[in-house]
Motif scaffolding. Structure first.
Motif, PDB file in Angstrom:
ATOM      1  N   TRP A 134       2.815   0.629  -4.968  1.00  0.00           N
ATOM      2  CA  TRP A 134       4.222   0.818  -4.650  1.00  0.00           C
ATOM      3  C   TRP A 134       4.356   0.902  -3.148  1.00  0.00           C
ATOM      4  N   PRO A 135       5.570   0.648  -2.664  1.00  0.00           N
ATOM      5  CA  PRO A 135       5.772   0.916  -1.238  1.00  0.00           C
ATOM      6  C   PRO A 135       5.760   2.428  -1.044  1.00  0.00           C
ATOM      7  N   VAL A 136       4.880   2.912  -0.187  1.00  0.00           N
ATOM      8  CA  VAL A 136       4.720   4.352  -0.013  1.00  0.00           C
ATOM      9  C   VAL A 136       5.209   4.760   1.372  1.00  0.00           C
ATOM     10  N   ALA A 137       6.015   5.800   1.408  1.00  0.00           N
ATOM     11  CA  ALA A 137       6.492   6.323   2.683  1.00  0.00           C
ATOM     12  C   ALA A 137       6.030   7.764   2.829  1.00  0.00           C
ATOM     13  N   ASP A 138       5.869   8.219   4.060  1.00  0.00           N
ATOM     14  CA  ASP A 138       5.635   9.647   4.246  1.00  0.00           C
ATOM     15  C   ASP A 138       6.987  10.362   4.222  1.00  0.00           C
ATOM     16  N   GLN A 182      11.175   3.632  -3.737  1.00  0.00           N
ATOM     17  CA  GLN A 182      10.185   4.031  -2.759  1.00  0.00           C
ATOM     18  C   GLN A 182       9.401   5.211  -3.326  1.00  0.00           C
ATOM     19  N   VAL A 183       8.129   5.234  -3.055  1.00  0.00           N
ATOM     20  CA  VAL A 183       7.314   6.398  -3.401  1.00  0.00           C
ATOM     21  C   VAL A 183       7.093   7.223  -2.139  1.00  0.00           C
ATOM     22  N   VAL A 184       7.300   8.535  -2.253  1.00  0.00           N
ATOM     23  CA  VAL A 184       7.047   9.433  -1.133  1.00  0.00           C
ATOM     24  C   VAL A 184       5.749  10.159  -1.394  1.00  0.00           C
ATOM     25  N   HIS A 185       4.861  10.110  -0.426  1.00  0.00           N
ATOM     26  CA  HIS A 185       3.597  10.823  -0.560  1.00  0.00           C
ATOM     27  C   HIS A 185       3.492  11.837   0.572  1.00  0.00           C
ATOM     28  N   ILE A 186       3.346  13.102   0.207  1.00  0.00           N
ATOM     29  CA  ILE A 186       3.143  14.135   1.227  1.00  0.00           C
ATOM     30  C   ILE A 186       1.672  14.107   1.592  1.00  0.00           C
TER      31      ILE A 186
END
Lengths: 258, 258
Positions: free
Chosen positions: A88-92, A130-134
């Motif tokens: 997936w498109p991953v954003a911080d 969008q996937v958010v990854h901490i």
């Protein structure tokens, strides 16, 4: 200063986490909470952990499915602690907060958090843009869900304060458009499609659509461009090109099995 | 990647908050916890809330005074939720994380959090080099202490990751991620598609591909997800949904003119 981002908690097990999430939201100026099939709610424990944010709990909507929770949303970010097999498109959190605020003037937007033990399913993520990854300690990435809500709501507040400070007219810092950035190569299961592979797909698509008389042979250019833009934005990998071409062949009557 | 910043909790009342702080620390790669005169510790509740971070609790030092906790430190930041009558140098979490990392190669450094109800006293702040204020909703600034620990530890991790990335000889090409960036909303001619509009398109696509025998009726799930992912990443607007549905109808034999 209210922040117009909906927080969606999916199948939360522990009511204490719902209460703590409500408190985290309110400290940062968010107040729209939607609960998808919570296991135990309303609950005295949720109210206790909400502290002075019980008004957020009282106004929370309860729905049966994530689809219902975000049906009206034009942009949805889903939190994920784990690397995904499917890319997936991953954003911080910082980029994701920027993307949510970019969209918020135009459409309802939401940030989605999964169940404590399992997180969001791939089906859930299929509803997200969008996937958010901490970024977390790889040896122990077990963020509590309410803590994740706190971090994301904090980033939303900081981003909004930064924008106000910069002035509303200030351009939206294109760099932050990295919001939609495709994941790094190491996270993908196939290499990005090359320009040539993309061209092969576009030629196939355009030929099929000409045959189907969807493209006007006199003036096909504008529509071709629009179609290309959709796929260019997506950042296709080689597997995906193959899937799309297989689908196209099948639709043309080639009856290719998937 | 351990982050060399000591976390000091002063006179914490609720052992659950100590456990949750240990968990928050460990998720971000911190492991040095000092407790100043905790009311109730060790405690089963602390251990339960620490989840898998009980090793951080087990190694925690207990001391009698803040002075003892930070005696060896060359730089100390103290968290404060409230504006102070006495004016201290106040930093936001991002700047404070940067200051802590700037000092860390040269001296032990610490971040200090006060008791739940009262926060750090002016005497406590007198031992700090900097006050950290998490920007919060002025109407409800009541951050839980473990939530504050989570936010600060998160900023420390992000700051350290940014520095590593910047220090790397092969820069990670932040800008290039923008290769896949969606165009700014101001350039778009239509509003973003809502989740409901996207669902309509996916249903149409899946039905067409089932009819064309591209989707295996026994196991359509994986391929459906991959197809959705391509379009979810793209950030479709309403016009684009109409174009795609028109193209699909044409390919199905509807012969719709473009």
């Amino acid at each position: 200063m209210q922040i117009p981002v909906r927080i969606v908690l999916v199948e939360t097990s522990h009511p204490g986490n719902i209460g703590a999430s409500a408190r985290a939201m309110k400290t940062m100026g968010l107040d729209e909470l939607v609960l998808v099939a919570p296991r135990d709610f309303p609950s005295a424990e949720a109210t206790a952990r909400a502290s002075g944010a019980d008004d957020v709990l009282a106004r929370a909507h309860i729905v049966d499915s994530l689809g219902d929770a975000i049906a009206d949303c034009g942009f949805v970010a889903g939190a994920s602690a784990r690397p995904r097999r499917l890319s997936w498109p991953v954003a911080d959190p910082r980029r994701s907060a920027a993307a949510l605020l970019d969209h918020a003037p135009h459409t309802p937007v939401a940030m989605v958090f999964g169940p404590e033990h399992s997180g969001l399913t791939n089906e859930d993520l299929g509803l997200c843009n969008q996937v958010v990854h901490i970024p977390a300690n790889p040896a122990y990435s077990s963020l509590n869900v309410a803590m994740a809500v706190q971090v994301l709501c904090y980033e939303l507040r900081v981003a909004l304060l930064d924008r106000r400070e910069a002035g509303n007219d200030a351009p939206r810092e294109r760099g932050k458009a990295g919001a939609w950035a495709a994941p790094g190569l190491e996270e993908r299961e196939a290499p990005p499609a090359t320009a040539a592979e993309l061209e092969g797909f576009y030629r196939h698509l355009e030929s099929a659509l000409s045959t189907a008389e969807f493209l006007n042979p006199e003036r096909p250019r504008q529509l071709k461009l629009r179609l290309r833009r959709i796929f260019q934005r997506s950042g296709l990998d080689r597997n995906e090109i193959n899937i799309l071409r297989g689908a196209l062949t099948a639709l043309q009557g080639g009856r290719k099995e998937g």
